[in-house]
Structure formats: C-alpha cells, structure tokens
Design a protein around this motif. Structure first.
Motif, PDB file in Angstrom:
ATOM      1  N   ASN A  51       0.799  -1.230   0.000  1.00 31.15           N
ATOM      2  CA  ASN A  51       0.000   0.000   0.000  1.00 31.15           C
ATOM      3  C   ASN A  51       0.832   1.280   0.000  1.00 31.15           C
TER       4      ASN A  51
ATOM      5  N   SER B 130       1.076   8.202  -0.117  1.00 33.93           N
ATOM      6  CA  SER B 130       1.364   7.286   0.983  1.00 33.93           C
ATOM      7  C   SER B 130       2.857   6.970   1.045  1.00 33.93           C
TER       8      SER B 130
ATOM      9  N   PRO C  66       0.762   3.912   5.963  1.00 35.13           N
ATOM     10  CA  PRO C  66       0.200   2.589   6.200  1.00 35.13           C
ATOM     11  C   PRO C  66       1.102   1.690   7.036  1.00 35.13           C
ATOM     12  N   GLU C  67       2.385   2.054   7.129  1.00 42.35           N
ATOM     13  CA  GLU C  67       3.328   1.179   7.839  1.00 42.35           C
ATOM     14  C   GLU C  67       4.439   2.007   8.484  1.00 42.35           C
TER      15      GLU C  67
ATOM     16  N   TYR D  73      -3.347   1.423  14.549  1.00 42.07           N
ATOM     17  CA  TYR D  73      -2.365   0.474  14.000  1.00 42.07           C
ATOM     18  C   TYR D  73      -2.341  -0.830  14.799  1.00 42.07           C
TER      19      TYR D  73
ATOM     20  N   ARG E  50      -1.078  -0.205   9.691  1.00 35.97           N
ATOM     21  CA  ARG E  50      -2.356   0.494   9.869  1.00 35.97           C
ATOM     22  C   ARG E  50      -3.540  -0.451   9.685  1.00 35.97           C
TER      23      ARG E  50
ATOM     24  N   GLU F  95      -7.144  -1.784   8.599  1.00 33.90           N
ATOM     25  CA  GLU F  95      -7.878  -1.570   7.350  1.00 33.90           C
ATOM     26  C   GLU F  95      -8.914  -0.468   7.511  1.00 33.90           C
TER      27      GLU F  95
END
Length: 265
Positions: free
Chosen positions: A38, A105, A132-133, A166, A194, A196
C-alpha cells in the motif's frame, strides 16, 4: 552506488541523541521488517552513515531520508550518489512532509533517536492517512510500551493511541554492543501496520483528550481522573467509571469516548 565505508566517519553527537548502528545483520533485519504493501515510498528518519539505508536502496521502493545533522548529510551525499536528490536536510518534527510527499502514501523506518522517539510516533499518528506502515528501533521500554496490552504496567497513552489506528508488533531486542557509542539500555524493534478501517466511530480529538487525562492519574478510577469533564451523575454511575485506565482495552476507550461524547452534547 558508491559506498566507501573507510571514508571519514561521522562523529555521534550527544545533543542529537545519536547512537550509530554498526552491525550489518541487525540493519538488514530492520530493513526486512517492511511489508511493502500500500505504498511505493519509504522515509528513513536519522540515517546517520547509511547502514540501514543501503539495505532499503536494494528494495523495489523509492527511498527518502531525513537528517538534521549536516555532517551525516555530507557523508550520505558523498557515499550514496543515487540517493542525493532524496536527502531531506530538515528536522523531522518541524518539517511539513507533504512538501516532499504531496499527499502520497509512504512508510516510515529508522533507528530513532531515543530523545524524540515518542514525538516521532505522535507526528506519524497525525499523518496516519498517509502512513500505512511504520517500523524501526526504539529504546526497548518505549517499544514495549507502544505494543503492550491492557493490564500491563507499561500500558498507557502511547499504547492506546497508537493501537487505535495500528496493529502493533514487538519484533526483536537489540543489545547496546551493536552501537557506537553504545547506549546504556537495550533497544527494541517494532512494526506498526495500519488497520484496514482506521476511521474511529468517535470524536478522535476527544479520544486523545480522554486517554491523556485518564492516564495522568493512572492509579485513580476513571470516576476520579475524569472529574474535569463535568460528566453527569447518571453517566458516572456506569460500571466503566469504576475501573482504572490500564484496565481498559483500546476498544473500551473508544466506547468510553462515545459515552462521554453523548453525555456532553
């Protein structure tokens, strides 16, 4: 890539909280924590002399680094020629990351300076829609605190607010001996992925306020620690207010925030 490990070494600066990782296997292991889903870009915070950076550059991802230390920046520019256009010479905590990422992102990774690691997490939480991470190395007790669950003595503000958005996983411990200079404590590597659905069913600002206020007096029940909220007697009769903050899961804090929200409307 021109990597010359024998060239002038950067001196670690105490005021920047620098402890340079000098173990290749640990650096590679940290780089491998990235799931690479992502996002197409990663930002390394505080790369120093690039021991972790060179493993990131081998991945199918666009690597950026942000570094406040001019000596480290000079070293990276001399030794990582293909990285040079993506070296951001700024203070991570003060820099508007969208000057670089423009709403895209990106993941965050790094061997984080202990003295600002908590602030790094809070800034990442503010930008969670773009991150996202997040993985990297902290002082061990901070990494454990972020990943701890309710009932733990180290469970607190950082645990609840991070895990609201998260999934947090403590991955491995790193000894002081792999750093120059060696810190006085062990380090811990964690990974945050993170959720969904990371949009909360409550007022997020109120959640932050509720969690912070509750844990400021963590030995007291919520009925006492949240007195300043001026809640109705009817709400305070709810059994949840007889609990102490470390007894509440992340989900329970979200439910508590919903109850408070409805009470003060």
């Amino acid at each position: 890539m021109a990597y010359k490990p024998n060239q002038h070494q950067v001196k670690a600066k105490k005021h920047l909280g620098q402890h340079f990782l000098n173990d290749e296997s640990v650096a590679q292991k940290i780089a491998e924590t990235l799931v690479l889903k992502n996002y197409e870009k990663v930002l390394e915070i505080g790369p120093g002399m690039g021991v972790l950076t060179k493993y990131l550059l081998k991945k199918d991802i666009e690597t950026y680094v942000i570094e406040i230390d001019t000596e480290s920046v000079d070293y990276l520019q001399a030794n990582y020629l293909n990285l040079a256009p993506r070296i951001i010479e700024k203070d991570f905590l003060k820099y508007d990351l969208n000057e670089t990422f423009k709403g895209e992102s990106f993941a965050i990774i790094g061997n984080f300076p202990y003295n600002i690691s908590t602030q790094i997490v809070f800034k990442a939480l503010e930008m969670r829609d773009q991150i996202p991470e997040f993985s990297g190395m902290f002082q061990k007790e901070v990494a454990q605190r972020i990943c701890s669950k309710e009932g733990s003595k180290v469970y607190g503000i950082l645990s609840v607010l991070t895990q609201a958005f998260y999934n947090a996983e403590y991955l491995f411990t790193v000894p002081p001996s792999v750093f120059n200079p060696p810190p006085k404590v062990e380090s811990g590597v964690l990974r945050l992925i993170r959720k969904e659905n990371h949009t909360l069913p409550c007022d997020e600002k109120l959640l932050f306020k509720t969690v912070k206020t509750a844990f400021q007096q963590r030995r007291k029940t919520l009925r006492n620690s949240l007195k300043t909220f001026n809640l109705s007697d009817n709400l305070k009769a709810n059994v949840i207010f007889g609990k102490r903050p470390e007894q509440l899961s992340v989900e329970a804090f979200i439910e508590l925030t919903q109850l408070i929200e409805n009470d003060i409307l």
